[in-house]
Design an enzyme around this catalytic site. Structure first.
Site, mmCIF file in Angstrom:
data_model
loop_
_atom_site.group_PDB
_atom_site.id
_atom_site.type_symbol
_atom_site.label_atom_id
_atom_site.label_comp_id
_atom_site.label_asym_id
_atom_site.label_seq_id
_atom_site.Cartn_x
_atom_site.Cartn_y
_atom_site.Cartn_z
ATOM 1 N N GLU A 117 0.849 -0.914 0.206
ATOM 2 C CA GLU A 117 0.076 -0.172 -0.254
ATOM 3 C C GLU A 117 0.498 1.312 0.056
ATOM 4 O OE1 GLU A 117 -1.809 -1.576 3.349
ATOM 5 O OE2 GLU A 117 -0.845 -0.616 4.599
ATOM 6 N N LYS A 119 2.800 4.605 1.695
ATOM 7 C CA LYS A 119 2.863 5.346 2.767
ATOM 8 C C LYS A 119 2.398 6.994 3.056
ATOM 9 C CE LYS A 119 6.398 5.485 6.093
ATOM 10 N NZ LYS A 119 5.713 6.857 6.457
ATOM 11 N N ASP A 121 1.935 10.081 4.139
ATOM 12 C CA ASP A 121 2.758 11.122 4.569
ATOM 13 C C ASP A 121 1.571 11.582 5.909
ATOM 14 O OD1 ASP A 121 4.976 12.739 5.636
ATOM 15 O OD2 ASP A 121 4.868 13.910 3.665
ATOM 16 N N TYR A 229 -5.064 1.472 7.923
ATOM 17 C CA TYR A 229 -4.024 0.401 7.557
ATOM 18 C C TYR A 229 -3.537 -0.736 8.577
ATOM 19 C CZ TYR A 229 -0.481 3.118 9.646
ATOM 20 O OH TYR A 229 -0.423 4.213 10.479
ATOM 21 N N LYS A 318 10.904 4.500 0.831
ATOM 22 C CA LYS A 318 10.803 5.452 1.088
ATOM 23 C C LYS A 318 11.384 5.808 -0.615
ATOM 24 C CE LYS A 318 10.173 7.792 4.330
ATOM 25 N NZ LYS A 318 10.932 7.812 5.529
ATOM 26 N N CYS A 412 30.611 35.892 17.374
ATOM 27 C CA CYS A 412 29.504 35.335 17.188
ATOM 28 C C CYS A 412 28.979 36.869 17.101
ATOM 29 C CB CYS A 412 28.907 34.819 18.530
ATOM 30 S SG CYS A 412 27.009 34.784 18.364
ATOM 31 N N CYS A 415 26.276 37.351 20.144
ATOM 32 C CA CYS A 415 26.431 37.693 21.360
ATOM 33 C C CYS A 415 27.705 38.795 21.639
ATOM 34 C CB CYS A 415 26.671 36.672 22.209
ATOM 35 S SG CYS A 415 28.030 35.594 22.478
ATOM 36 N N CYS A 430 30.026 29.655 19.599
ATOM 37 C CA CYS A 430 30.534 30.821 19.652
ATOM 38 C C CYS A 430 30.965 29.992 21.473
ATOM 39 C CB CYS A 430 29.256 30.918 20.120
ATOM 40 S SG CYS A 430 29.123 32.088 20.950
ATOM 41 N N CYS A 436 25.654 33.783 26.253
ATOM 42 C CA CYS A 436 24.973 33.830 24.637
ATOM 43 C C CYS A 436 23.724 34.147 24.304
ATOM 44 C CB CYS A 436 25.737 33.184 23.342
ATOM 45 S SG CYS A 436 25.363 33.470 22.301
HETATM 46 O O1 D41 Z 1 0.621 4.838 5.179
HETATM 47 C C1 D41 Z 1 1.493 4.332 6.502
HETATM 48 N N1 D41 Z 1 2.207 5.634 6.759
HETATM 49 C C2 D41 Z 1 1.362 3.410 6.903
HETATM 50 C C3 D41 Z 1 1.862 3.229 8.342
HETATM 51 C C4 D41 Z 1 0.530 1.662 6.671
HETATM 52 N N2 D41 Z 1 0.576 1.873 5.180
HETATM 53 N N3 D41 Z 1 0.701 1.035 6.956
HETATM 54 C C5 D41 Z 1 1.485 0.935 8.177
HETATM 55 N N4 D41 Z 1 2.230 -0.128 8.786
HETATM 56 C C6 D41 Z 1 2.086 -0.396 10.049
HETATM 57 C C7 D41 Z 1 2.342 -1.413 10.994
HETATM 58 C C8 D41 Z 1 2.864 -3.169 9.846
HETATM 59 C C9 D41 Z 1 3.270 -1.657 12.398
HETATM 60 C C10 D41 Z 1 1.023 -1.938 11.881
HETATM 61 C C11 D41 Z 1 2.309 2.368 8.886
HETATM 62 C C12 D41 Z 1 2.338 2.347 10.665
HETATM 63 N N5 D41 Z 1 2.703 1.061 10.811
HETATM 64 C C13 D41 Z 1 3.452 2.902 11.063
HETATM 65 N N6 D41 Z 1 2.814 4.188 11.351
HETATM 66 C C14 D41 Z 1 3.544 5.434 11.828
HETATM 67 C C15 D41 Z 1 4.311 4.510 12.599
HETATM 68 C C16 D41 Z 1 4.516 3.093 12.523
#
Ligand code: D41
Length: 761
Positions: A117, A119, A121, A229, A318, A412, A415, A430, A436
């Site tokens: 899925e 992630k 933000d 999720y 990421k 500095c 200060c 400094c 300061c």
């Molecule tokens: O979309 C997300 N940010 C996301 C965060 C996601 N799709 N799945 C997640 N699954 C988990 C577990 C597997 C630990 C249940 C998570 C996060 N954790 C998570 N978000 C922030 C800390 C952890």
């Protein structure tokens, strides 16, 4: 009133509630309304009317009750029944390959099925449903405790106030991410601009800010979205067998679940998904910063166990940090909390990674030279996640004829004290210390920070004013502030002065780890502060600890140890700590963690006695009568008993007669360092002497077989989890024991992990 009329009214109220819930779902979750807005408004007003005329018909889950209640003065802290774990990150394809390999090896599988899925933000939250009704919504916080933001979350139309299944499960925690869609973020900022109010930097900050409003009526005006999720702590529910089926269950309960989710196989499936989402990223209506991969089979998930606070069965892949090109208008310096002088590039504003960047760090003088960044240059800036943007490189083809080089100032800028860069060090500082104002301000901001003493409302503007007007010199002075001392500051109404005084008062009750962190000891971050609190258990013990003793703490080396000793040796710091204590700042004595078991020979080796190598250490560990006698032995006895060389024997005697060294040993003994005289006993098996608790069903081993194996290696198996438990071995359908173990931070093993420990892999 006539009874039939009354039941008719109750029936109408129920119909209206159900209709409105359904239209909410179609509008906010499915994004496919089936009636015009005006019709919806009419239904809503009818329900509001009915409830106003017949308050006895009001139920907490009524859609007309989403906004209710008075503003709070603060959020209550809540402990998550099952901790909210974090995710490990992967950046490169190779890391994903390694992730898949680890999983295949642990599970003994050729190819693994994954649920994948985007992630999001956003801001992670937990929703608790009891008997089908939403009873609590909380932020993630540090994963163990968060803030109760129930009233705010109820205003979010996409979050169901009740579950659909009948009968409902006794209990359920739904985990997911709160976020703000890009278009709603733009709209919010346009409105903020019209009202002359502060703009939000990005959708995530807007979502977080909206969630942390003390007045739910404000949250209600913000268009917040939510995606579920995960599901934890279910009671009275037959859990499906896979993560994907679990998400389908959440769909039936009307939770928003991301449509981009998928099930894929093998590492190629993961990487293909990553690339396909990467291509779609810009066109998605919300920000994402990567994708998440999870082993789909829930039994297999449980089998994998955890590392630290992250599950081994999942990883966040990421997207790379974003980069953009712009011009360096000037290079200034900034003074940090510990006086570190950081060159900062002032940039022509540029949009990167979702925000407009006008400053970027150049880290230190050597970096500026190494990258050869000059004023007037065109540069690449990079911003990843929430980290400070940095200048990556200069674009030399675009260098204008005239550029200026950065020159580190001699004094500095704040200060006027001398800037000193000790030979061999990268950082110039400094020398003004707490004279300061820049350092004082930073020290106070750090002290008040969320992860430190958590004084809400004490931000940069306020710290500036407090220091500039001489009201606060050290953090201890904060506890002497009253409403009159605050009310005449800029942008400070009586109400907010009162709130701040209250927040300061509330901060007095804290934990030792937070307190240590808040002191701002150079090189002591949050994790180190936690280790120190666990190791020493009390501030006094920590303050007395010698440099060498400190190095016994896991992950603390000589540099950090030196910084800590220097910090506490400073008169001024002792005074501030004394004042904080007399102002009433207090914490409970920390539960001390158990120390790493070592053999005597290892311990003697660690002492680093001049002229004593590993083999001499082994021999010293054999001294008749044990360590206490060894400490008192004279050179002759050492030579006679252990056949040591004259030099080594003298060195050992010298070492143990030095009061400083004796102090280190005494401190460590006092902290409970123990070891066995016989090296074999401790080294033989990591299982020996350890207490295990078994929970859930292991894939191959029966509970009896696991118990036998543990006992055969000298371990013990106990029935319930406590602080004394060393390991919890968890299989499928592990219940409250697993939750307790997670809460206590006890290492959790799957079957594979247990076998590894037993040396039977
Ligand atoms: O979309 C997300 N940010 C996301 C965060 C996601 N799709 N799945 C997640 N699954 C988990 C577990 C597997 C630990 C249940 C998570 C996060 N954790 C998570 N978000 C922030 C800390 C952890």
């Amino acid at each position: 009133m006539d009874r039939t009329v009354r039941t008719d009214i109750a029936k109408r109220a129920r119909e209206l509630r159900e209709a409105i819930e359904l239209h909410n779902y179609r509008y906010y979750v499915l994004d496919a309304p089936t009636i015009p807005d005006a019709e919806y408004d009419r239904l809503f007003r009818e329900l509001q009317d009915l409830e106003a005329r017949h308050p006895e018909l009001i139920v907490p889950e009524s859609p007309a009750q989403r906004v209710g209640g008075a503003p709070l003065s603060e959020f209550r802290q809540v402990t998550h029944r099952t901790p909210m774990l974090s995710l490990n990150n992967a950046f490169e394809d190779e890391e994903v390959v390694a992730f898949d390999r680890r999983i295949r090896e642990a599970l003994g599988a050729r190819e693994v099925e994954y649920a994948v899925e985007p992630k999001f933000d956003g801001v992670a939250i937990s929703l608790t449903y009891q008997n089908g009704l939403l009873v609590q919504g909380a932020t993630r916080g540090d994963g163990y405790t968060g803030e109760d933001v129930t009233a705010n979350l109820k205003t979010v139309r996409a979050i169901p106030l009740r579950l659909q299944s009948d009968p409902p499960p006794a209990r359920l925690d739904v985990r997911g991410e709160m976020l703000m869609f890009k278009r709603d973020f733009e709209r919010l900022n346009a409105e903020q601009a019209l009202k002359g109010e502060k703009l939000f930097v990005n959708p995530r900050n807007a979502a977080a800010g909206s969630l942390r409003q003390l007045d739910p009526r404000i949250t209600a005006t913000r268009r917040l979205a939510f995606f579920a999720y995960a599901l934890e702590g279910a009671e009275g529910l037959n859990l499906p067998k896979t993560h994907s089926a679990l998400l389908e269950y959440l769909v039936t309960q009307r939770f928003p679940v991301c449509v981009e989710r998928k099930v894929v196989r093998g590492v190629q499936g993961l990487l293909d998904y990553y690339h396909s989402i990467g291509e779609k990223r810009e066109t998605l209506p919300y920000h994402i910063d990567g994708v998440v991969y999870k082993v789909n089979d829930l039994r297999r998930q449980a089998q994998m166990g955890f590392v630290a606070r992250a599950p081994r069965f999942a990883v966040a892949h990421k997207f790379p940090a974003e980069e953009a090109m712009t011009e360096v208008l000037e290079i200034d310096v900034q003074v940090g909390r510990t006086g570190a002088i950081t060159p900062v590039a002032r940039l022509k504003p540029v949009f990167v990674g979702g925000v407009t960047v006008t400053n970027a760090t150049l880290h230190n003088e050597d970096e500026v030279r190494r990258k050869d960044i000059r004023i007037g240059d065109t540069v690449i800036v990079r911003r990843a996640g929430d980290v400070i943007p940095e200048v990556v490189s200069a674009v030399l083809d675009r260098r204008p004829a005239r550029t200026r080089e950065f020159i580190m100032p001699k004094t500095c800028p704040v200060c006027g004290s001398k800037i000193i860069r000790p030979p061999g060090e990268a950082v110039a500082r400094c020398s003004g210390g707490l004279y300061c104002p820049a350092q004082r301000k930073q020290a106070i901001l750090h002290f008040a920070g969320r992860r430190a003493m958590d004084i809400e409302g004490l931000g940069e503007k306020l710290a500036d004013q407090l220091v500039d007007r001489g009201r606060v010199e050290t953090p201890a002075d904060l506890y002497r502030l009253d409403i009159p001392a605050l009310a005449d500051l800029e942008r400070m109404a009586d109400l907010s002065a009162g709130n701040l005084v209250r927040a300061i008062e509330n901060s007095k009750k804290t934990t030792l780890a937070r307190f240590i962190y808040s002191l701002g000891i150079p090189n002591v971050g949050e994790a180190t502060a936690k280790e120190l609190a666990r190791f020493f258990g009390s501030l006094d013990r920590l303050m007395r600890a010698s440099e060498k003793t400190l190095q016994y703490v896991p992950d603390i080396g000589s540099e950090v140890a030196r910084s800590i000793v220097q910090f506490f040796a400073e008169r001024h710091n002792q005074e501030v700590i004394g004042k904080l204590r007399s102002a009433g700042v207090r914490w409970e004595e920390e539960k001390r963690g158990r120390l790493k078991p070592t053999t005597l020979a290892q311990f003697i080796g660690w002492l680093d006695i001049p002229g004593v190598g590993p083999s001499a250490a082994e021999r010293l560990a054999e001294y008749p009568g044990g360590f206490k006698r060894l400490m008192q032995a004279d050179a002759q006895a050492l030579r006679r008993e252990l056949d040591l060389s004259a030099n080594a024997a003298r060195s050992v005697v010298d070492y143990f007669s030095n009061p400083e060294n004796r102090n280190v040993i005494e401190q460590l003994m006092d902290l409970g360092v123990t070891f066995t005289k016989d090296a074999a006993e401790g080294e033989g098996s990591p299982v020996r002497g350890k207490t295990f608790v078994l929970t859930g069903t292991l894939p191959n081993l029966t509970r009896e077989a696991a118990k036998e194996k543990i006992e055969a290696m000298g371990g013990k198996v106990a029935g319930s989890v406590s602080k004394k438990t060393d390991y919890v071995v968890a299989g499928a359908e592990a219940g409250s024991k697993l939750a307790t173990a997670q809460k206590l931070g006890i290492p959790i093993l799957g079957e594979e992990g247990l076998k590894e420990l037993l040396g039977q892999l």
